[in-house]
Each structure stands twice: as C-alpha cells, then as structure tokens.
Design a protein around this motif. Structure first.
Motif, PDB file in Angstrom:
ATOM      1  N   LEU A  54       0.825  -1.199   0.000  1.00  0.00           N
ATOM      2  CA  LEU A  54       0.000   0.000   0.000  1.00  0.00           C
ATOM      3  C   LEU A  54       0.868   1.261   0.000  1.00  0.00           C
ATOM      4  CD1 LEU A  54      -2.787   1.314   0.146  1.00  0.00           C
ATOM      5  CD2 LEU A  54      -2.653   1.137   2.657  1.00  0.00           C
ATOM      6  N   VAL A  55       1.930   1.257   0.815  1.00  0.00           N
ATOM      7  CA  VAL A  55       2.841   2.396   0.847  1.00  0.00           C
ATOM      8  C   VAL A  55       3.517   2.570  -0.509  1.00  0.00           C
ATOM      9  CG1 VAL A  55       4.979   3.278   1.867  1.00  0.00           C
ATOM     10  CG2 VAL A  55       3.216   2.287   3.329  1.00  0.00           C
ATOM     11  N   ARG A  56       3.935   1.464  -1.114  1.00  0.00           N
ATOM     12  CA  ARG A  56       4.587   1.537  -2.422  1.00  0.00           C
ATOM     13  C   ARG A  56       3.625   2.048  -3.479  1.00  0.00           C
ATOM     14  NH1 ARG A  56       6.967  -4.005  -4.308  1.00  0.00           N
ATOM     15  NH2 ARG A  56       8.124  -3.641  -2.364  1.00  0.00           N
ATOM     16  N   TRP A  57       2.372   1.594  -3.434  1.00  0.00           N
ATOM     17  CA  TRP A  57       1.380   2.061  -4.408  1.00  0.00           C
ATOM     18  C   TRP A  57       1.100   3.549  -4.223  1.00  0.00           C
ATOM     19  CZ3 TRP A  57      -3.478   4.197  -3.748  1.00  0.00           C
ATOM     20  CH2 TRP A  57      -4.254   4.296  -4.908  1.00  0.00           C
ATOM     21  N   THR A  58       0.976   3.971  -2.960  1.00  0.00           N
ATOM     22  CA  THR A  58       0.724   5.392  -2.682  1.00  0.00           C
ATOM     23  C   THR A  58       1.874   6.253  -3.179  1.00  0.00           C
ATOM     24  OG1 THR A  58      -0.554   4.780  -0.717  1.00  0.00           O
ATOM     25  CG2 THR A  58       0.199   7.069  -0.884  1.00  0.00           C
ATOM     26  N   TRP A  59       3.097   5.791  -2.944  1.00  0.00           N
ATOM     27  CA  TRP A  59       4.270   6.553  -3.396  1.00  0.00           C
ATOM     28  C   TRP A  59       4.293   6.662  -4.919  1.00  0.00           C
ATOM     29  CZ3 TRP A  59       7.740   9.910  -2.093  1.00  0.00           C
ATOM     30  CH2 TRP A  59       8.908  10.050  -2.850  1.00  0.00           C
TER      31      TRP A  59
END
Length: 536
Positions: free
Chosen positions: A19-24
C-alpha cells in the motif's frame, strides 16, 4: 509462522508495504504532478485577486472596511495571506514531493542513457526506411575499420565485437547531448525549487509609506508591514537608512492618455552604516541595492498637511497624513485624529481632490497631479478609542462612541479646505487648517537570498531545453559480409567479394538521413583499390 493475531491477507488485498509503495507511485507520477501544478495555479488566484497582508497591509485594511460581511469568512479561509496558509502550503509541498519523486529517478535514467553504448546492428538492415548497399573487393575487416574511422569523427561507436557476437557490423550513434539536455532540464527544476525554498525560508519582504522629507532606518520598528521567512533572524537586516528628498511624476498632459503617468522618480539620499551619504534616483524596476537588500518603488500618493487646534487654541496635531488613492484621478481617502484636543478628541474623515473641480454641483478631480488640492472631511468628536491602549489602523476612525459634529441646521458639518485656508469648528471645538500637500511613496524592502540559485536553475533549464529540442539523435550501422563472387563455371568463380550494407535511423524525424548515408557510402568507397574499383 505467522502470529495468531495477524490476519492473513486476502486475495486482491494489499499488504501495508504494498500500500505504501502504491501510494508513493501515485504521488510521484507525472499525472499527479500535473494535477497538483494545476491546483497550485488555481490556489494562487485568490492571492492575485484579494489584497495580501504581506504585500500591502493598507489595501487589506481598506478591503475589510468595504466588505465587512465577507471579512470573517475570508479571514477564516486565510485569503488575506494565501501563500502562508496551511492549504496552499500543503499543495505546494505535495507538488515539490511529487516533482522530486518524479524527477530523481529520471535523472538516473537519463544518466544511464547518456553513457550507454549504441545498440547492436539489427539482423536485417534492409528493413529500415533508410538503407543502402554496395559491393567492394576490400576485405570485410578493412571495410569495418574504415567505417569505424569515418564514423568515429562524429559518432559514438559501440565497442568492437567478434564475429560470434555479431562483430560483422559497426554501430554508431550521435545526439547524446539530447539526453544531456533532458538530464540538465530535469536537474534545473530541482535547482529552481531549491532557490525558491531558500528565499522563502531565509528571506523577508516589508513595506513602508514615506512622506517626502521623511527618513527610514532599516529596523523592524520602522516597517508598516513585514513578512519574514520561516528561518529569518533580525541579524539579517543590513544597516542602512535613507531619506526621500523629492518625488517627481511625469504626467501625460494631452491626448487619449492624458492624466496617466509616464514615469516616476524618487530622489533618495542613503547611507550604509557609517559610510558617507550617497544619492540615488529610485525608479520603477530600478531598485536600490544595498548589500543583500533591495529597495523597490511600488506606489505613491498624497499626504495633506493638516493642523488641528482645540477649543483652547492649542495645536492638538499637525503634520502630513497619507491618504489612500481610490481611483485613477487620485481622489484619496484619509483619516486625521487626535487624542490631545480639549474638551474632546477630534477626528476627521474624508477625501482629498488633487485638482478640484465642481462638476454639475458634484466635487471631482480633473487631473491626478496636485494642482488645485482640496480636502472635504466630516468631523467627529468624543471617544474615538484612542485611549484604550489597543492598536488602531491610521485609516480607520472608530465612530462607535463618537458624535458627528453638525451645523446650525443639524446637517453634518463638512470641512472644505484649499491650501492655506482655516475653518473654525462649531461649539468651540477648535479649528482645522490645510497647510499644504506633500507626496508620499510606498517602497518595498526585501531580501531574496535564493534568487541567484533560482536564476541559475532557469538558465540551465533553457540550455537543457534547447539541447533536448534541437539536437538530432541519429543511429547508423555498417555491416560488411564476405560472399562468393560467382558460380563455379563463371570466370570469377572461386573469388570472393564484400557486400557492404549501410542503414540509419533518425530518432527526431528530420528527413535528411538519406543524404547522410550517401555521404557515408562515398567516404567508404574511397578506400577501394583504384585499379580494381568497385565490383558491379
């Protein structure tokens, strides 16, 4: 093994890391950067329409007086300080984060592309749009050596490879400055952002109105409004002072542009620290630079010199009071108030007409220059709120506990004064005299420590943009293969010949690659033995 309290991730669900990677990835995408850039442009519109406290506090005060109902809403939305508001800062910081996350990876991509070798030759050069071929008696190795010598003058060559690795061809490419231009352009964006950040953190901007003949010393108490950066310290203020000796306006006297200003000049005498006094003509777009500080001329107006005497004949107040221009004719609004008058405080509120003319019974100003000045003001007495200890704007008269002075008929008493005239106030309140009219100038004093960095970034961006737009990337391949010259029954049976294929690819689509290949073939043919010539 997973802990019993840890819920297994279902099908189609993202882990916290994913999720963090997708948001970034969403934040740092070019699409997000463009959306944020559009939002920033839209968010800056109120800062251009609504007066800003950090730019012109006087205009903010006047706007609040004219729009009392909208003022609380605008204050709650920080519309009087748009560029310092939380919502504008959030958009700006997200844009910076998006640009940095978008640009930094591309820097590495462009850096690798700039250092990359030309790609190997395609298997079938004849399929390329621009290609040519010929036969020669020279061995293939000599043809390739000649090709490397010719192309090496203007192209970057791929390292020589043996025949097993496709070493029967020479690969060359030019236009690497295009990638360097892309690299420089994207890097310059970061430099510009850094320049703006430095200026916003360490710089400051202040404004002050100075009547002709008055002196300004560069310390915080002298400013009418002051907008410091987040990391500003008072020690940054340069030590200097200046005096406005005179102010001249060149007016257009006739024609369609009559009454408009053609030029402004404020004559200053200034001193840096203990140095000797110097003179400077301050003009629009010609600031006075003192060390790291710039002084700009940004406005002007008129300050009537009004003397108020109280009922006992004592001077309660005297001196110039800046009035604010209301229109292009420089009809100006102002307030004069005094707490020292006896038996009660006196306040005046009204207009100054620079070149007064009575048109159909209505007062007007027919020219913005002060050629026939007249002040027309209403009079108030009583408690003007001057003894409460609370700060007041010099352009606002608190009439909540005051009484308007009236004449014998009960109508509002109005003071109409030309230069040199005196009017006595009713009920023994005193008198008002217009001594004269002086010009005032508004100057902006600022430090922008990051402007050189931002300018460097803009220059580099232009250089990089020119490189990326005008450099023509081009790839050329030369392949040489040895083949049999003829059949066994032919007179040339047993002999060999070299087939040379030349092809190119213009990545910018300029359409002149055919001429380039023709010149290359001509250079390669010069290496053929003169007695044998090229084979048919």
């Amino acid at each position: 093994m997973s802990s019993p309290d840890e819920r297994p991730v279902g099908r189609g669900e993202l882990t916290a890391r994913e999720l963090v990677r997708w948001t970034w990835r969403q934040v740092t995408s070019m699409r997000t950067a463009l959306v944020l850039l559009l939002l920033l442009a839209l968010a800056a519109i109120p800062g251009s329409v609504v007066p800003q406290a950090g730019v012109d506090a006087i205009a903010v005060t006047r706007w609040k007086d004219e729009h009392p109902d909208l003022t609380p809403i605008y204050e709650k939305l920080d519309l009087f300080s748009v560029y310092d508001s939380i919502w504008f800062s959030a958009i700006y910081l997200l844009l910076v984060l998006s640009l940095v996350g978008c640009i930094v990876p591309r820097l590495f991509v462009y850096a690798r592309a700039f250092r990359a070798q030309p790609p190997p030759a395609p298997r079938n050069l004849s399929r390329l749009p621009d290609h040519s071929s010929y036969e020669t008696a020279l061995p293939a190795d000599e043809v390739l050596a000649r090709a490397r010598a010719v192309l090496g003058k203007r192209y970057r060559l791929r390292k020589a490879e043996d025949a097993s690795a496709g070493g029967d061809a020479v690969s060359a490419e030019r236009g690497y400055l295009r990638e360097a231009g892309n690299l420089l352009f994207h890097l310059s964006v970061l430099i510009v952002l850094a320049g703006f950040a430095i200026g916003g953190l360490f710089g400051y901007q202040g404004g002050v109105i100075l009547v002709q003949g008055s002196t300004f010393g560069n310390n915080l108490t002298q400013y009418d409004d002051f907008d410091p950066g987040g990391l500003f310290t008072p020690e940054q203020l340069d030590e200097f002072d200046f005096t406005v000796e005179d102010f001249d306006v060149e007016w257009v006297e006739s024609g369609a542009g009559a009454g408009t200003a053609r030029g402004f000049r404020a004559g200053l005498s200034y001193r840096e620290g203990d140095a000797r006094e110097q003179e400077y003509n301050l003009r629009v777009n010609h600031p006075l630079s003192i060390n790291d500080t710039d002084v700009f001329l940004i406005g002007h107006g008129y300050a009537p010199v009004i003397t108020i005497r109280d009922g006992e004949g004592n001077i309660a107040s005297t001196g110039p009071t800046p009035f604010l221009p209301q229109d292009q004719s420089f009809v100006s609004f102002g307030v004069v108030k005094t707490a020292a008058a006896e038996p009660g405080q006196i306040g005046l509120e009204g207009l100054l007409y620079p070149t007064f003319y009575l048109y159909d019974g209505d007062p007007a100003s027919v020219f913005p220059d002060a050629r026939n000045p007249l002040v027309s003001m209403l009079v108030y007495t009583g408690d003007l709120g001057l003894d409460t200890g609370e700060s007041q704007s010099i352009y606002v008269l608190d009439k909540s506990n005051a009484t308007q002075v009236t004449d014998e008929d009960g109508k509002p008493f109005r003071v109409d004064l030309s230069v040199g005239e005196t009017v006595k106030l009713p009920d023994g309140l005193g008198s008002v005299t217009l001594e004269g009219v002086k010009p005032w100038v508004r100057v902006q004093i600022s430090q922008t420590p990051g402007k050189e960095v931002a300018l460097l970034g803009v220059v580099l961006a232009l250089i990089g943009l020119c490189g990326s737009l005008y450099v023509r990337p081009r790839r050329v391949w030369v392949r040489a293969r040895t083949v049999a010259a003829g059949d066994a029954g032919d007179t040339m049976a047993g002999r060999t010949t070299t087939v040379v294929e030349v092809a190119g690819l213009d990545r910018s689509g300029n359409g002149d690659l055919a001429e380039v290949l023709a010149d290359l073939v001509a250079d390669l043919k010069k290496a053929a033995p003169q007695d044998e010539g090229d084979l048919p």
